[in-house]
Design a protein around this motif. Structure first.
Motif, PDB file in Angstrom:
ATOM      1  N   GLY A 109      23.335  57.884  23.294  1.00 50.73           N
ATOM      2  CA  GLY A 109      24.282  57.601  22.229  1.00 50.73           C
ATOM      3  C   GLY A 109      24.317  56.165  21.780  1.00 50.73           C
ATOM      4  N   SER A 110      23.455  55.313  22.333  1.00 45.79           N
ATOM      5  CA  SER A 110      23.437  53.897  21.942  1.00 45.79           C
ATOM      6  C   SER A 110      22.038  53.343  22.142  1.00 45.79           C
ATOM      7  CB  SER A 110      24.436  53.089  22.781  1.00 45.79           C
ATOM      8  OG  SER A 110      23.996  53.026  24.140  1.00 45.79           O
ATOM      9  N   GLY A 111      21.812  52.161  21.573  1.00 48.14           N
ATOM     10  CA  GLY A 111      20.499  51.533  21.705  1.00 48.14           C
ATOM     11  C   GLY A 111      20.177  51.171  23.136  1.00 48.14           C
ATOM     12  N   GLN A 112      21.153  50.611  23.857  1.00 46.94           N
ATOM     13  CA  GLN A 112      20.906  50.215  25.237  1.00 46.94           C
ATOM     14  C   GLN A 112      20.635  51.425  26.110  1.00 46.94           C
ATOM     15  OE1 GLN A 112      20.517  47.101  26.415  1.00 46.94           O
ATOM     16  NE2 GLN A 112      19.932  48.097  28.353  1.00 46.94           N
ATOM     17  N   GLU A 113      21.407  52.504  25.891  1.00 45.61           N
ATOM     18  CA  GLU A 113      21.167  53.728  26.658  1.00 45.61           C
ATOM     19  C   GLU A 113      19.792  54.296  26.356  1.00 45.61           C
ATOM     20  OE1 GLU A 113      23.233  58.102  27.575  1.00 45.61           O
ATOM     21  OE2 GLU A 113      23.908  56.905  25.854  1.00 45.61           O
ATOM     22  N   ALA A 114      19.353  54.179  25.105  1.00 40.68           N
ATOM     23  CA  ALA A 114      18.017  54.669  24.733  1.00 40.68           C
ATOM     24  C   ALA A 114      16.931  53.923  25.496  1.00 40.68           C
ATOM     25  CB  ALA A 114      17.812  54.505  23.227  1.00 40.68           C
ATOM     26  N   ILE A 115      17.067  52.613  25.584  1.00 43.99           N
ATOM     27  CA  ILE A 115      16.060  51.818  26.311  1.00 43.99           C
ATOM     28  C   ILE A 115      16.048  52.207  27.782  1.00 43.99           C
ATOM     29  CG2 ILE A 115      15.469  49.476  27.048  1.00 43.99           C
ATOM     30  CD1 ILE A 115      16.629  48.509  24.339  1.00 43.99           C
ATOM     31  N   GLU A 116      17.234  52.362  28.368  1.00 47.52           N
ATOM     32  CA  GLU A 116      17.314  52.715  29.791  1.00 47.52           C
ATOM     33  C   GLU A 116      16.722  54.096  30.054  1.00 47.52           C
ATOM     34  OE1 GLU A 116      21.453  52.313  30.588  1.00 47.52           O
ATOM     35  OE2 GLU A 116      21.430  50.110  30.525  1.00 47.52           O
ATOM     36  N   LYS A 117      17.030  55.071  29.175  1.00 48.23           N
ATOM     37  CA  LYS A 117      16.513  56.419  29.397  1.00 48.23           C
ATOM     38  C   LYS A 117      15.015  56.505  29.112  1.00 48.23           C
ATOM     39  CE  LYS A 117      20.614  59.274  29.241  1.00 48.23           C
ATOM     40  NZ  LYS A 117      21.248  60.504  28.731  1.00 48.23           N
TER      41      LYS A 117
ATOM     42  N   HIS B 271      12.913  54.212  29.871  1.00 41.59           N
ATOM     43  CA  HIS B 271      12.310  53.729  31.118  1.00 41.59           C
ATOM     44  C   HIS B 271      12.397  54.788  32.218  1.00 41.59           C
ATOM     45  CE1 HIS B 271      12.397  49.631  29.401  1.00 41.59           C
ATOM     46  NE2 HIS B 271      11.484  49.370  30.306  1.00 41.59           N
ATOM     47  N   ALA B 272      13.580  55.388  32.359  1.00 49.87           N
ATOM     48  CA  ALA B 272      13.808  56.293  33.479  1.00 49.87           C
ATOM     49  C   ALA B 272      13.141  57.645  33.282  1.00 49.87           C
ATOM     50  CB  ALA B 272      15.322  56.484  33.679  1.00 49.87           C
ATOM     51  N   GLU B 273      13.164  58.177  32.064  1.00 48.06           N
ATOM     52  CA  GLU B 273      12.703  59.544  31.809  1.00 48.06           C
ATOM     53  C   GLU B 273      11.264  59.618  31.318  1.00 48.06           C
ATOM     54  OE1 GLU B 273      14.385  62.193  32.491  1.00 48.06           O
ATOM     55  OE2 GLU B 273      16.392  61.397  32.872  1.00 48.06           O
ATOM     56  N   GLN B 274      10.741  58.523  30.773  1.00 48.75           N
ATOM     57  CA  GLN B 274       9.384  58.501  30.215  1.00 48.75           C
ATOM     58  C   GLN B 274       9.148  59.712  29.283  1.00 48.75           C
ATOM     59  OE1 GLN B 274       6.556  56.137  30.615  1.00 48.75           O
ATOM     60  NE2 GLN B 274       8.459  54.992  30.919  1.00 48.75           N
ATOM     61  N   PRO B 275       9.917  59.793  28.186  1.00 44.79           N
ATOM     62  CA  PRO B 275       9.755  60.932  27.275  1.00 44.79           C
ATOM     63  C   PRO B 275       8.402  60.892  26.566  1.00 44.79           C
ATOM     64  CG  PRO B 275      11.121  59.255  26.264  1.00 44.79           C
ATOM     65  CD  PRO B 275      10.893  58.817  27.692  1.00 44.79           C
ATOM     66  N   ASP B 276       8.053  62.016  25.969  1.00 45.23           N
ATOM     67  CA  ASP B 276       6.811  62.086  25.202  1.00 45.23           C
ATOM     68  C   ASP B 276       6.983  61.549  23.796  1.00 45.23           C
ATOM     69  OD1 ASP B 276       5.023  63.457  27.123  1.00 45.23           O
ATOM     70  OD2 ASP B 276       6.543  65.019  26.982  1.00 45.23           O
ATOM     71  N   ILE B 277       8.229  61.514  23.302  1.00 41.72           N
ATOM     72  CA  ILE B 277       8.494  61.008  21.963  1.00 41.72           C
ATOM     73  C   ILE B 277       9.966  60.628  21.876  1.00 41.72           C
ATOM     74  CG2 ILE B 277       9.008  63.285  20.972  1.00 41.72           C
ATOM     75  CD1 ILE B 277       7.477  62.309  18.437  1.00 41.72           C
ATOM     76  N   VAL B 278      10.285  59.660  21.012  1.00 42.52           N
ATOM     77  CA  VAL B 278      11.666  59.217  20.802  1.00 42.52           C
ATOM     78  C   VAL B 278      12.018  59.437  19.337  1.00 42.52           C
ATOM     79  CG1 VAL B 278      13.286  57.288  20.888  1.00 42.52           C
ATOM     80  CG2 VAL B 278      11.481  57.474  22.619  1.00 42.52           C
ATOM     81  N   LEU B 279      13.129  60.171  19.088  1.00 40.07           N
ATOM     82  CA  LEU B 279      13.690  60.298  17.746  1.00 40.07           C
ATOM     83  C   LEU B 279      14.870  59.342  17.679  1.00 40.07           C
ATOM     84  CD1 LEU B 279      13.604  64.178  17.227  1.00 40.07           C
ATOM     85  CD2 LEU B 279      11.843  62.474  16.739  1.00 40.07           C
ATOM     86  N   LEU B 280      14.750  58.303  16.880  1.00 39.69           N
ATOM     87  CA  LEU B 280      15.636  57.140  16.986  1.00 39.69           C
ATOM     88  C   LEU B 280      16.394  56.888  15.685  1.00 39.69           C
ATOM     89  CD1 LEU B 280      16.522  54.551  18.539  1.00 39.69           C
ATOM     90  CD2 LEU B 280      14.420  53.471  17.700  1.00 39.69           C
ATOM     91  N   ASP B 281      17.725  56.913  15.752  1.00 42.77           N
ATOM     92  CA  ASP B 281      18.555  56.559  14.600  1.00 42.77           C
ATOM     93  C   ASP B 281      18.492  55.044  14.387  1.00 42.77           C
ATOM     94  OD1 ASP B 281      20.390  56.833  12.519  1.00 42.77           O
ATOM     95  OD2 ASP B 281      22.087  56.509  13.854  1.00 42.77           O
TER      96      ASP B 281
END
Length: 456
Positions: free
Chosen positions: A33-41, A43-53
């Motif tokens: 729900g936030s930019g900082q949380e996106a960066i942390e997740k 790193h932690a989750e290593q997603p295949d793609i990020v859909l970013l507002d």
């Protein structure tokens, strides 16, 4: 193709809608729900793609994207920016921040899923190369991000435009011709000739060519082993989702809608060229890693591991055929221990390197030379009779003995070699022929060295 998708938006309702759409298409979804949380997740989750507002209260999407792309742990993850901003300058800002794509709200589901699947496919292709790069870096190979190299890749990029519309050609020339090397082909035949004549860093293909020539050309490029790694960007009529989906199914990398927005075209082209430069570096590192695994670092000849695999493959290929045309040659440098004892290991290494060079210069292109261990070498000679193998072996004995070896500080040393030769018998495994060649080598040693013995 399924994947793990990180959805980043500060509005809970939008997060829920995107999550529901993606889950319905069998994607695994995590949310932030936030930019900082996106960066942390990330790193932690290593997603295949990020859909970013883009518009978020703490860190805006442009800055989040820049941070993800600047971090080696997340720089490889594709980022699609999704926003209510719809000005061309906003799309360009996102692409320049490192985003791999840019979609406007409300999102078109066709475009969204096509983008996600395409970027995940491209990431999957590069993930194995990245794993090889990790191994290469542990061996001192490869390099981290290099802005100078990336700038040079852009400066020297060769782009092929396949388009028949003169007005579109002029727009692309005005946009790219000032900085990049642009060549135009106006039809499918000219384009196919162009891709055979040279290598290209990017192909821009119009999907408006008559008779679906654009799609056919995309399919042709992706079916060719030599050409399938070349990035392809297509020019598509706005709203023609059906053709665009077919192009993505064929494996194109990106698209620009017509009428063309110049700044967006330039940003997408540069993004594709940077990605190609990165993947080329990964492949180069992989090739060097493979070479280290298969090549003896001192002599530059193949090592024992490669030799064993080669002989196993030769046995399989020779099943049911006349196997008597394979000759094996074992070579041993005479009195090599005394060279190390008298002159030092550096001198011994110099002799090994020069001897390997003489081997390379005196065998055929189809022959395989390897360092067997220590001062022993082996040569596999396909389609070679006993008389032909003896002739090659005797030439190696002569070129070894007739020219002194340089061992440093202006010193020279006379060196000789003993050789054993065997021709594989019908039904015999290559390893058995190696054993007979080795026995013949020992007879050469016992009979005075500096000679060739052919096994009966």
């Amino acid at each position: 193709m399924t994947a793990k998708v990180l959805v980043v938006d500060d509005v809970p309702v939008i997060r829920k809608i995107l999550e529901a759409k993606l889950v319905a298409e069998f994607f695994e979804v995590i949310v932030a729900g936030s930019g900082q949380e996106a960066i942390e997740k990330a790193h932690a989750e290593q997603p295949d793609i990020v859909l970013l507002d883009v518009m978020m209260p703490d860190i805006n999407g442009f800055e989040v994207c820049r941070r993800l792309k600047a971090d080696p742990l997340t720089s490889h993850i594709p980022v699609v920016m999704i926003t209510g901003l719809d000005q061309p300058s906003d799309r360009v800002a996102g692409l320049e921040a490192g985003a791999d794509d840019f979609l406007s709200k409300p999102t078109n589901d066709v475009a969204l899923f096509a983008r996600v699947r395409n970027l995940v496919r491209l990431k999957t292709m590069s993930d194995e190369l990245r794993l090889r790069e990790v191994a290469g870096l542990s061996l001192g190979l490869g390099a981290t991000a290099d802005p100078v190299r990336d700038a040079a890749a852009l400066q020297h990029a060769a782009i092929l435009l396949v388009e028949e519309d003169a007005a579109v050609i002029e727009v692309v020339r005005q946009t790219l011709g000032r900085q990049l090397h642009l060549t135009v082909a106006t039809n499918d035949a000219a384009a196919r000739q162009a891709v055979q004549d040279r290598d290209w860093d990017l192909a821009i293909i119009s999907l408006a060519l008559p008779g679906q020539e654009g799609l056919r050309l995309c399919a042709y490029l992706r079916s060719s082993e030599r050409l399938r790694q070349m990035p392809v960007l297509v020019l598509n009529r706005a709203g023609d989702d059906k053709t665009l989906l077919r192009a993505f199914d064929l494996g194109v990398n990106d698209y620009v809608a017509r009428p063309i927005e110049k700044a967006e075209l330039e940003a997408r082209v540069k993004s594709q060229i940077r990605r190609k430069s990165y993947q080329d570096r990964l492949r180069q590192t992989m090739q060097m890693t493979v070479q280290l695994a298969l090549v003896d670092p001192l002599t530059g000849l193949y090592n024992r591991r490669y030799l064993d695999s080669h002989m196993t493959a030769h046995d399989r290929a020779g099943e049911g055929r006349d196997a008597g045309t394979l000759a094996v040659m074992m070579l041993d440098i005479d009195h090599f221990k005394s060279i190390n004892d008298r002159f030092g290991h550096a001198a011994g290494d110099a002799v090994l390197r020069q001897f390997a060079h003489r081997i390379r210069m005196n065998v055929r292109g189809i022959d395989l030379a390897a360092r067997y261990g220590g001062e022993e070498f082996i040569i596999i000679l396909p389609q070679t009779s006993a008389d032909e193998a003896r002739m090659i072996a005797e030439r190696l004995v002569r070129v070894t003995a007739n020219e002194p070896f340089q061992i440093g500080d202006g010193r020279e040393l006379s060196v000789t070699v003993s050789i054993g030769v065997a021709v594989r018998a019908l039904g015999e495994a290559a390893e058995q022929a190696v054993g007979r060649a080795d026995a013949a080598l020992y007879r050469s040693k016992a009979e005075g060295r500096d000679r060739v013995t052919v096994a009966p």
